[in-house]
Design an enzyme around this catalytic site. Structure first.
Site, mmCIF file in Angstrom:
data_model
loop_
_atom_site.group_PDB
_atom_site.id
_atom_site.type_symbol
_atom_site.label_atom_id
_atom_site.label_comp_id
_atom_site.label_asym_id
_atom_site.label_seq_id
_atom_site.Cartn_x
_atom_site.Cartn_y
_atom_site.Cartn_z
ATOM 1 N N HIS A 437 0.811 -1.222 0.000
ATOM 2 C CA HIS A 437 0.000 0.000 0.000
ATOM 3 C C HIS A 437 0.847 1.275 0.000
ATOM 4 O O HIS A 437 2.035 1.238 0.207
ATOM 5 C CB HIS A 437 -1.080 -0.007 1.097
ATOM 6 C CG HIS A 437 -0.631 0.043 2.507
ATOM 7 N ND1 HIS A 437 -1.506 -0.023 3.550
ATOM 8 C CD2 HIS A 437 0.590 0.156 3.068
ATOM 9 C CE1 HIS A 437 -0.852 0.055 4.684
ATOM 10 N NE2 HIS A 437 0.410 0.171 4.411
ATOM 11 N N GLU A 438 0.182 2.379 -0.346
ATOM 12 C CA GLU A 438 0.851 3.688 -0.549
ATOM 13 C C GLU A 438 1.916 3.581 -1.643
ATOM 14 O O GLU A 438 3.006 4.139 -1.534
ATOM 15 C CB GLU A 438 1.444 4.154 0.781
ATOM 16 C CG GLU A 438 1.661 5.647 0.908
ATOM 17 C CD GLU A 438 0.403 6.462 0.636
ATOM 18 O OE1 GLU A 438 -0.652 6.164 1.205
ATOM 19 O OE2 GLU A 438 0.494 7.400 -0.179
#
Lengths: 591, 591
Positions: A437-438
Site C-alpha cells: 500500500h501507498e
C-alpha cells in the site's frame, strides 16, 4: 517500561543522532524544546501502553464484521479515538490558529512509531484522519475547513483517502468515478466505486469524511483530469445519508482490526461531493501530501519490525536450549538461545534493519520539517529534492525488509513463533501489507529511477552525494566500518553511472531493474545511517557515565550491517552492470 | 487441467531431465516403466483435484477444535484418509511382500508434490503415516509390524513422529520422556510430554500410532541414551485408552487444517510403549529415515511455492492495469500486468525458485532410490555421501526461498493478494513453517558445515564436485548461461576452501556463518539444476514438434536465475571471506 520498542534507542536517534531539539531554532517551532518533545513522547508511550497495547491480540482475533450494510469494529476503539482527539494528536502538527501545537512532523512521526509498535491496527485510524484533514486545510476553502475539520480534530469523525478503484489500482490515471456539476458552485453529484478504503466505514465515530479522487464530467483523460472531493458519509448539518454505501468488507491476512471497505458512491444518485481547491488539480494536491504518507508507511513497517524484534529478543534471553558449541558436557544446564551465534545473527539482522530504517525515516522527517520552514528559496529547493529522492527509498526499504525482519523474529522462536501463543506471527502477517500500500515497491522503483533522479538535472542525487561525502569526511570511529561503507558507496556511484547510461536504450530496458536500483539505494542509505550512528556512538562512549553496553551494541550492530547487509550492493551492482534482459525478453506465453 | 501445478513441467523434470524411467533397470523396480509412473502421477492428480483441492479454503477457515480432550478436524478428511489407504498410497514404496508396489521414492515424492500443491494441510496426514510405518517395518520386530502396520497402510490408523518436548526442541539430546521396563519384554511404561505433534490427535481415524523418542530409565545422557517406542493412543486388541492425553491444540499461522497437539503421556501411569529394535538406538533409527523426511519437507515447500506461482501467473495474465511503458496514449486499453517487466521479474523469480528447487529435490530423490538399491558397496557409499551432503541443502533452500517466492506471489496480486479473496495469502502463511520444522535452517547449516562436509574425508563434496564438473563438460546450450554458472562455481569452491581453513579457529568462529554457507550451497545447487535443465531443453528445442514456447521459457528462466539469483554467491562469498565476527563478539547485554 514498554516492551514493544526501545525507548532508549528512540531517544538516541532523536536527540543524539539527529539533534531534533535544534528544530526549535525555526520560527514555527520556537516554543518547542527537548523538554516538550520528551513530554510528547512520554504521552505517546502512555496511550500506547495503556490503551492500544491491551487490544493488540483481541483486535486480531475479533475481526470487524459487516452487518446490515455497516461495519462493526472492536468496541474498544471508540474511546481510543475520542482520546486521540481530546489529547490533540490529530492536529498536533498544525498551527496554533488551527488549534494545533505546531509540532514538527519528526516528533509526530516518532510518536506514531510508538503507537504503531504497540498496535498497528489501532494506530491507523487517527493517522488517516490527520492526512485527510491536512488536505482540506491546505487546499480547501475556509468554508470546507470550518465545516469538516473541527470534528475530525476532535476524533469524532474519521478521515479517509479514497483513491483505488476496481480497474485502477497502481494506475491512478484510469480512475472513472465521476463528479457531475450541480447548480451549487463547488458541489458535484458523485458516482462510482472505491475499493480497499482503509477505515472506509466503521461504528466507532459519528461520520466518515472521504477525501476522494474523481473526474469532473468531461475532464481530460489521465492524471490531468482528476479532481479532489470531500465526500462525507452523512451530511453534517442534517445527518442525512449521503448515499455512500458499504458494499463489502475485505478479510485480510493481517492488521485485521482496521476495516477495509468497498464503497458504492451515488448508487441512488444522491451523493454530494465538495470540490477541494480547483478542478483537475486533485492528483497534484494528493502528491504534495505524499511524502508524509509514504514516510508514514515506512514508519509503520519499521514499528512492526521493532515490536517483533523486541518480542524475539525477550524470548531469546529467556529460552534455554542447547549448549555453547564449545561445551561437550551434557550434564551442564542448557543456555539461553541468545548465546548461539546463529540466533545472535538473526537478532542483529533485525536490530540493524529496524534501527537503521528508523534512522533513515527520522532523517527524512527532519528534512521534511526543514524543507517546509526553510525561508531561502535555493536551499528550500535543494532540501525538497533530497527529500523527494529519499522518500521512495525510505518507504520501500523498511517495507521490504520489514517482511524479512519479522520473518527472522518468527525463526528465533522456532515452532513457538508459528503459533498464536506469541505475537510474532501476527507481526509477520501485518508486515506484509507495507510493500503493497501507498505505492507498491515496483511503483516506487519507477518513481526513483524514472523521475526523481532526473528532477532539476539530478539535484537530488547531488545533494545526497554531498551529504554522504560530508559524513565520510567528518567520521570518527572504528576504521573497518568506514572502509566497508566507503567501498560500497563507490560501487553504488559507479553503478548509478552505468544504469543512467542505459536511459539511451529506451524506457523498457532502462527501467526493467528499477526495483533493484531502489533496493541498492535502500541498502546504501541505511548503511549511511549506520555510519552516522557509529560516529555519534563513538563520541559518546568515552564520556563519563556513558551507557557503554548500549553504545557497544550500536557499534557492533553497525559492524554487522557493514559485514552482512552492505555487500548486497555488490551483488545488485553485478546484476545492474549486465546487458542481458530476461525480464524484458520473456514472453507471456513462455511462462 | 489442474491449475495448482504445471504437469508439463513435472513431466519434463522426471522424464526429460532426470530420465527416471531408467530406475526400472534396478531389480527392485523392474516391473515399473514410464507408463506405470505416468499412471501413478495421473492418479495423484485425480485425488488431488477431486478430493483435496475442494477443501483447501475450508480447512483453513474451519480450524480444528479441541473438545472434551479430543481434537475434531474437518469432516472431509475421513473419506480422504480412507481413500489414501484403499488406493495404496501409504505403503506404495514398500515391497510386494508388505502389500506395497515397490514404487521408487522419486515417484512417491513427485506424487506427493501434486497432493501438497493442491492442499498442504490434507497432504500431511498420509505422509506422516508412511514415515511412522517405515520406521516400524525397518527396525521393529515382525510382531510389531503385524500388529500395527496393516491398519496404518489401510488409512484407518494415523502415524506420527513424536520427538519434540517443552525443553527439547532443536536440542534432542535433552529429551526427558522416560520408559520404565515392565515384566513383559519389549514393553515399557512411558511418562512425559510431547509438544508440536503433527496429527497427534484427531477424529478422522480409529487410532493414532506415535513413534516416540524417550529414554529408558538409567540410560546414558545425551543422544546415546534415546530409544524409539511405538505408543498407540488405544491398545489395538482391547480398544482401551493407553493414557495418551491431548493437553492442548496449537493455533497456528498456517496449514491450519492439520492439527498440532500437545500430548501428556502416562499422567495416570498407564501408558505402554513398545520398544522398536534395541534400547538406546532410537535416534540412530530416526536419522536413518531423516533423508526421506527432509527431502519431503523441501518438497512441501516447493509445492506451496508452485501453487502460489500458478495463482499469481493466472492473475497476471488476466488483470489489466496500466500500459506498456512505451505507450503514452491513454485512450489505448490497459494491458494485462504480465506485460510489465517488473511483474515478469516477480514471476520469473517464482518460476526459477520453484522449478529449480523441484529439480534439486527430484535429483536427490532419484539419488536416494539409487543409493538404497545400489549393489556395489563403494558406489553405494559414494552415492550415500552425496545424498547426505545434498539433503540439508535440498531441505533448506526450498524452505527459505519458498517464503520469498510466496511473498512475490502476494506482491504480484497487490492489494488483492493481501485479502482472503485469493489463495496466495494462505500459501504465504503456510510456507512459513518449512524453515522451522524437520530441523531449522540454523540446525541444517551446522549439519552441513559441521558434519556432512567432513564425512569420509570430504567424499560427499568430492562427489558433488565430480557431478558438477561432468555436467559443465557435457553442457551444450547458450554460452552466456554456462559462463555465469562457471564463474559462480569457481567462486563457490574458492569460498569453501576459505571457510574450511577457519576450522582451525575453533568451532564457534568456524560455524558462526554456517547458515550463510548453506545458503551459498543452495544457490549453487539450484544454479546447477538450471544448467542441466538448459542443456536438456536446448537438445529438445530443435527437434520436430518441439514445444518451443515451453522450452524457450525454460531457457529464459535459467538465464534469469543466472543473472539475478546466482550473483548472491558473490555477496555471500564476500562475507565468508571476512575475518570480522560481530555475531560472535556481540554480547547478550549489548542488545
Amino acid at each position: 517500561m514498554s516492551d514493544f520498542y526501545s525507548k532508549k534507542d528512540l531517544n538516541f536517534q532523536l536527540f543524539d543522532h539527529l539533534q531534533v531539539e535544534n528544530l526549535s531554532q525555526l520560527a514555527y517551532f520556537q516554543d518547542h524544546s527537548k523538554e516538550t518533545f520528551e513530554m510528547i513522547l512520554d504521552a505517546a508511550d502512555q496511550i500506547a501502553s495503556k490503551s492500544l497495547r491491551p487490544l493488540l491480540t483481541e483486535m486480531d482475533r475479533q475481526e470487524p464484521q459487516l452487518e446490515n450494510g455497516s461495519i462493526k469494529i472492536h468496541p474498544g476503539m471508540r474511546p481510543i479515538l475520542k482520546q486521540f482527539g481530546q489529547d490533540g494528536w490529530i492536529n498536533a502538527t498544525f498551527s496554533y490558529e488551527e488549534g494545533g501545537q505546531q509540532l514538527p512532523w519528526t516528533l509526530h512521526l516518532a510518536a506514531g512509531y510508538i503507537l504503531q509498535a504497540a498496535n498497528y491496527s489501532a494506530s491507523v485510524f487517527p493517522f488517516l484522519t490527520t492526512g485527510a484533514a491536512n488536505l482540506i486545510r491546505t487546499f480547501g476553502s475556509s468554508a470546507l475547513v470550518e465545516r469538516f475539520t473541527p470534528k475530525m480534530y476532535a476524533g469524532e469523525w474519521q478521515g479517509t483517502m479514497a483513491l483505488t478503484e476496481p480497474d485502477a489500482g497502481s494506475s491512478l490515471s484510469d480512475i472513472s468515478t465521476t463528479g457531475y456539476p450541480t447548480e451549487n458552485p463547488g458541489e458535484y453529484r458523485i458516482k462510482g466505486q472505491k475499493i480497499y478504503i482503509s477505515c472506509g466505514d466503521h461504528d466507532a465515530c459519528e461520520n466518515i469524511i472521504h477525501l476522494m479522487l474523481a473526474r469532473v464530467e468531461g475532464a481530460p483523460a489521465g492524471t490531468k483530469g482528476i479532481s479532489l472531493f470531500v465526500v462525507p458519509k452523512f451530511i453534517p448539518e442534517t445527518g442525512e445519508s449521503n448515499d455512500v454505501l458499504t458494499e463489502g468488507l475485505y478479510h485480510k491476512m493481517g492488521y485485521k482490526g482496521a476495516p477495509i471497505a468497498h464503497l458504492m458512491i451515488g448508487s441512488n444518485e444522491k451523493t454530494i461531493g465538495y470540490l477541494v481547491g480547483e478542478e483537475n488539480m486533485g492528483l497534484k494536491y494528493m502528491f504534495q501530501m505524499m511524502n508524509e504518507a509514504r514516510i508514514g508507511v515506512g514508519m509503520n513497517a519499521v514499528a512492526i519490525a521493532q515490536a517483533a524484534y523486541q518480542a524475539s529478543l525477550a524470548y531469546a534471553k529467556e529460552r534455554p536450549q542447547g549448549r555453547k558449541i564449545t561445551e561437550k558436557d551434557l550434564s551442564k544446564p542448557q543456555v539461553p538461545i541468545i548465546e548461539h551465534a546463529d540466533v545472535k545473527r538473526m537478532l542483529l539482522f533485525q536490530k540493524s534493519i529496524s534501527e537503521g530504517s528508523l534512522a533513515l525515516l527520522l532523517y527524512a522527517s527532519r528534512l521534511m520539517d526543514e524543507t517546509i520552514h526553510e525561508p531561502i528559496p535555493d536551499r528550500k529547493k535543494e532540501k525538497h529534492l533530497l527529500l523527494e529522492l529519499l522518500t521512495p527509498i525510505a518507504k520501500s526499504y523498511p517495507s521490504e525488509m520489514g517482511v524479512l525482519s519479522t520473518s527472522a523474529a518468527v525463526q528465533v522462536l522456532g515452532g513457538a513463533g508459528y503459533t498464536q501463543d506469541f505475537p510474532v506471527e501476527q507481526y509477520y502477517r501485518e508486515a506484509r501489507i507495507h510493500p503493497i500500500h501507498e505505492g507498491t515497491t515496483g511503483i516506487h522503483g519507477l518513481d526513483l529511477l524514472g523521475r526523481k533522479i532526473f528532477l532539476e538535472n539530478g539535484l537530488g542525487w547531488k545533494m545526497l552525494y554531498q551529504a554522504i561525502e560530508k559524513d565520510i569526511k567528518s567520521y570518527q570511529g572504528p576504521e573497518d566500518i568506514l572502509l566497508l561503507f566507503d567501498q560500497s558507496w563507490k560501487k553504488s556511484q559507479d553503478t548509478a553511472g552505468t544504469i543512467l547510461q542505459k536511459a539511451q536504450e529506451g524506457p523498457e530496458i532502462f527501467l526493467a531493474d528499477a526495483s533493484l536500483f531502489l533496493e541498492l539505494c535502500g541498502v546504501l542509505c541505511v548503511g549511511w545511517m549506520w555510519l552516522r550512528q557509529t560516529h555519534v556512538a563513538s563520541q559518546m562512549i568515552d564520556k563519563e557515565n556513558a551507557d557503554t553496553a548500549f553504545l557497544n551494541g550500536k557499534i557492533e550492530t553497525a559492524r554487522y550491517f557493514m559485514e552482512y547487509e552492505l555487500p548486497k550492493i555488490h551483488y545488485i551492482a553485478k546484476r545492474l552492470h549486465s546487458s542481458a534482459y530476461p525480464t524484458v525478453n520473456m514472453r507471456s506465453y513462455w511462462f
